[in-house]
Design a protein around this motif. Sequence first.
Motif, PDB file in Angstrom:
ATOM      1  N   TYR A  35     -10.969   2.648 -12.914  1.00 38.58           N
ATOM      2  CA  TYR A  35     -10.917   1.176 -13.021  1.00 38.58           C
ATOM      3  C   TYR A  35      -9.707   1.129 -13.467  1.00 38.58           C
ATOM      4  CZ  TYR A  35     -15.558  -0.297 -11.762  1.00 38.58           C
ATOM      5  OH  TYR A  35     -16.946  -0.191 -11.006  1.00 38.58           O
ATOM      6  N   PRO A  42     -10.254  -9.107 -14.842  1.00 39.74           N
ATOM      7  CA  PRO A  42     -11.630  -8.301 -15.129  1.00 39.74           C
ATOM      8  C   PRO A  42     -11.277  -6.829 -14.664  1.00 39.74           C
ATOM      9  CG  PRO A  42     -11.869 -10.138 -13.831  1.00 39.74           C
ATOM     10  CD  PRO A  42     -10.357 -10.114 -14.006  1.00 39.74           C
ATOM     11  N   TYR A  83      -9.221   3.179 -16.823  1.00 37.80           N
ATOM     12  CA  TYR A  83     -10.528   3.604 -17.506  1.00 37.80           C
ATOM     13  C   TYR A  83     -10.910   4.731 -16.346  1.00 37.80           C
ATOM     14  CZ  TYR A  83     -10.531   0.320 -21.066  1.00 37.80           C
ATOM     15  OH  TYR A  83     -10.165  -0.397 -22.367  1.00 37.80           O
ATOM     16  N   GLY A  96     -14.551   6.426 -20.410  1.00 35.67           N
ATOM     17  CA  GLY A  96     -13.552   7.289 -21.214  1.00 35.67           C
ATOM     18  C   GLY A  96     -12.775   6.224 -21.946  1.00 35.67           C
TER      19      GLY A  96
ATOM     20  N   ARG B   9     -14.950 -18.328 -21.846  1.00 39.03           N
ATOM     21  CA  ARG B   9     -14.091 -17.078 -22.073  1.00 39.03           C
ATOM     22  C   ARG B   9     -13.555 -16.665 -23.513  1.00 39.03           C
ATOM     23  NH1 ARG B   9     -10.850 -16.224 -17.949  1.00 39.03           N
ATOM     24  NH2 ARG B   9     -10.246 -14.555 -19.284  1.00 39.03           N
ATOM     25  N   TYR B  35     -21.895  -5.116 -21.688  1.00 37.18           N
ATOM     26  CA  TYR B  35     -20.937  -4.050 -22.498  1.00 37.18           C
ATOM     27  C   TYR B  35     -19.869  -4.758 -23.599  1.00 37.18           C
ATOM     28  CZ  TYR B  35     -21.132  -0.327 -18.766  1.00 37.18           C
ATOM     29  OH  TYR B  35     -21.482   0.453 -17.832  1.00 37.18           O
ATOM     30  N   GLN B  37     -16.654  -4.275 -25.731  1.00 37.52           N
ATOM     31  CA  GLN B  37     -15.324  -3.583 -25.976  1.00 37.52           C
ATOM     32  C   GLN B  37     -14.652  -4.181 -26.876  1.00 37.52           C
ATOM     33  OE1 GLN B  37     -12.772  -4.163 -22.594  1.00 37.52           O
ATOM     34  NE2 GLN B  37     -11.659  -2.285 -23.094  1.00 37.52           N
ATOM     35  N   GLN B  41     -10.724   0.461 -27.789  1.00 39.42           N
ATOM     36  CA  GLN B  41     -11.548   1.230 -27.378  1.00 39.42           C
ATOM     37  C   GLN B  41     -12.182   1.042 -25.839  1.00 39.42           C
ATOM     38  OE1 GLN B  41     -14.785   1.508 -30.027  1.00 39.42           O
ATOM     39  NE2 GLN B  41     -13.363   1.297 -31.757  1.00 39.42           N
ATOM     40  N   GLY B  42     -12.737   1.784 -25.447  1.00 39.06           N
ATOM     41  CA  GLY B  42     -13.430   1.698 -23.932  1.00 39.06           C
ATOM     42  C   GLY B  42     -14.654   0.856 -24.097  1.00 39.06           C
ATOM     43  N   PRO B  43     -15.234   0.192 -23.105  1.00 41.24           N
ATOM     44  CA  PRO B  43     -16.456  -0.364 -23.217  1.00 41.24           C
ATOM     45  C   PRO B  43     -17.655   0.327 -23.470  1.00 41.24           C
ATOM     46  CG  PRO B  43     -15.105  -1.140 -21.262  1.00 41.24           C
ATOM     47  CD  PRO B  43     -14.593   0.148 -21.746  1.00 41.24           C
ATOM     48  N   LEU B  45     -21.948   0.547 -23.748  1.00 45.69           N
ATOM     49  CA  LEU B  45     -23.143  -0.240 -23.108  1.00 45.69           C
ATOM     50  C   LEU B  45     -23.956  -0.708 -23.900  1.00 45.69           C
ATOM     51  CD1 LEU B  45     -24.653  -0.901 -20.255  1.00 45.69           C
ATOM     52  CD2 LEU B  45     -25.929   1.154 -20.753  1.00 45.69           C
ATOM     53  N   GLN B  48     -28.905  -2.515 -20.097  1.00 50.49           N
ATOM     54  CA  GLN B  48     -29.030  -2.658 -18.764  1.00 50.49           C
ATOM     55  C   GLN B  48     -30.239  -3.181 -18.197  1.00 50.49           C
ATOM     56  OE1 GLN B  48     -28.284   1.280 -17.070  1.00 50.49           O
ATOM     57  NE2 GLN B  48     -29.096   0.502 -14.978  1.00 50.49           N
ATOM     58  N   TYR B 102     -19.235  -0.801 -10.301  1.00 48.84           N
ATOM     59  CA  TYR B 102     -19.550  -2.117 -11.064  1.00 48.84           C
ATOM     60  C   TYR B 102     -18.543  -3.174 -10.435  1.00 48.84           C
ATOM     61  CZ  TYR B 102     -22.536   0.639 -14.585  1.00 48.84           C
ATOM     62  OH  TYR B 102     -23.428   1.532 -14.950  1.00 48.84           O
ATOM     63  N   THR B 103     -18.929  -4.319 -10.579  1.00 49.99           N
ATOM     64  CA  THR B 103     -18.302  -5.618 -10.517  1.00 49.99           C
ATOM     65  C   THR B 103     -18.209  -6.086 -11.665  1.00 49.99           C
ATOM     66  OG1 THR B 103     -18.355  -5.896  -8.131  1.00 49.99           O
ATOM     67  CG2 THR B 103     -17.373  -7.520  -9.492  1.00 49.99           C
ATOM     68  N   PHE B 104     -17.081  -6.382 -12.587  1.00 48.11           N
ATOM     69  CA  PHE B 104     -17.151  -6.815 -13.863  1.00 48.11           C
ATOM     70  C   PHE B 104     -16.594  -8.265 -13.666  1.00 48.11           C
ATOM     71  CE2 PHE B 104     -17.698  -3.142 -16.555  1.00 48.11           C
ATOM     72  CZ  PHE B 104     -17.459  -2.126 -15.756  1.00 48.11           C
ATOM     73  N   GLY B 105     -17.282  -9.042 -14.748  1.00 48.87           N
ATOM     74  CA  GLY B 105     -16.528 -10.329 -15.155  1.00 48.87           C
ATOM     75  C   GLY B 105     -15.329 -10.220 -16.110  1.00 48.87           C
ATOM     76  N   SER B 106     -14.932 -11.378 -16.401  1.00 49.07           N
ATOM     77  CA  SER B 106     -13.730 -11.693 -16.950  1.00 49.07           C
ATOM     78  C   SER B 106     -13.976 -11.355 -18.529  1.00 49.07           C
ATOM     79  CB  SER B 106     -12.862 -13.025 -16.783  1.00 49.07           C
ATOM     80  OG  SER B 106     -12.502 -13.034 -15.475  1.00 49.07           O
TER      81      SER B 106
END
Lengths: 105, 113
Positions: A35, A42, A83, A96, B9, B35, B37, B41-43, B45, B48, B102-106
């Motif tokens: 990603y 997003p 990512y 990651g 937002r 998630y 973030q 750092q990475g997101p 979880l 779920q 996945y499809t992520f939101g903003s």
Amino acid sequence: SNSVKQTGQITVSEGASVTMNCTYTSTGYPTLFWYVEYPSKPLQLLQRETMENSKNFGGGNIKDKNSPIVKYSVQVSDSAVYYCLSGCPNSKLTFGKGITLSVRP
Amino acid sequence: EAGVAQSPRYKIIEKRQSVAFWCNPISGHATLYWYQQILGQGPKLLIQFQNNGVVDDSQLPKDRFSAERLKGVDSTLKIQPAKLEDSAVYLCASSLDSGYGYTFGSGTRLTVV
């Protein structure tokens, strides 16, 4: 258990090719995703690799396998955080920490 | 196709206050994720959902965080009371099948002061 490792930062000049590595460990047959996160946008899916279409098929326990993404002739607009995610069917994806790509004009 | 909608937002609150975030996933996506973030750092979880049932909330700080997905569509994530370390972007994502991504939101950027 699943884990994903990525290096932190890459800086290149416009027009260069860049390889971003992703090293993962999995106890199943994961799908690998890349990603990209542009500022204030997003996360967007770039690439998806399943065991059926990769050379990794054949093992149920994968340790420190690399699944890189290559970008050719990068532009300044490619500057973003990339990512790598690893996940098995019907389970959560493991992120990651991301690679920050900076492209100099 | 419409994306994953999140609101607000941005949100700035004082510590010990409460806050709620809303997510509307892509129509037909049974699985919904929240998630956290933290900057740099990475997101991570938090929770779920599969339809309106919880599949994984092992990393949700249940003493202060709660989430629900009534009717298996929209979802709300709440923090009560907030701490300074909760400052982060809260991402919502949905998927039809995790094997396709996945499809992520903003995201909602929360600042706790």
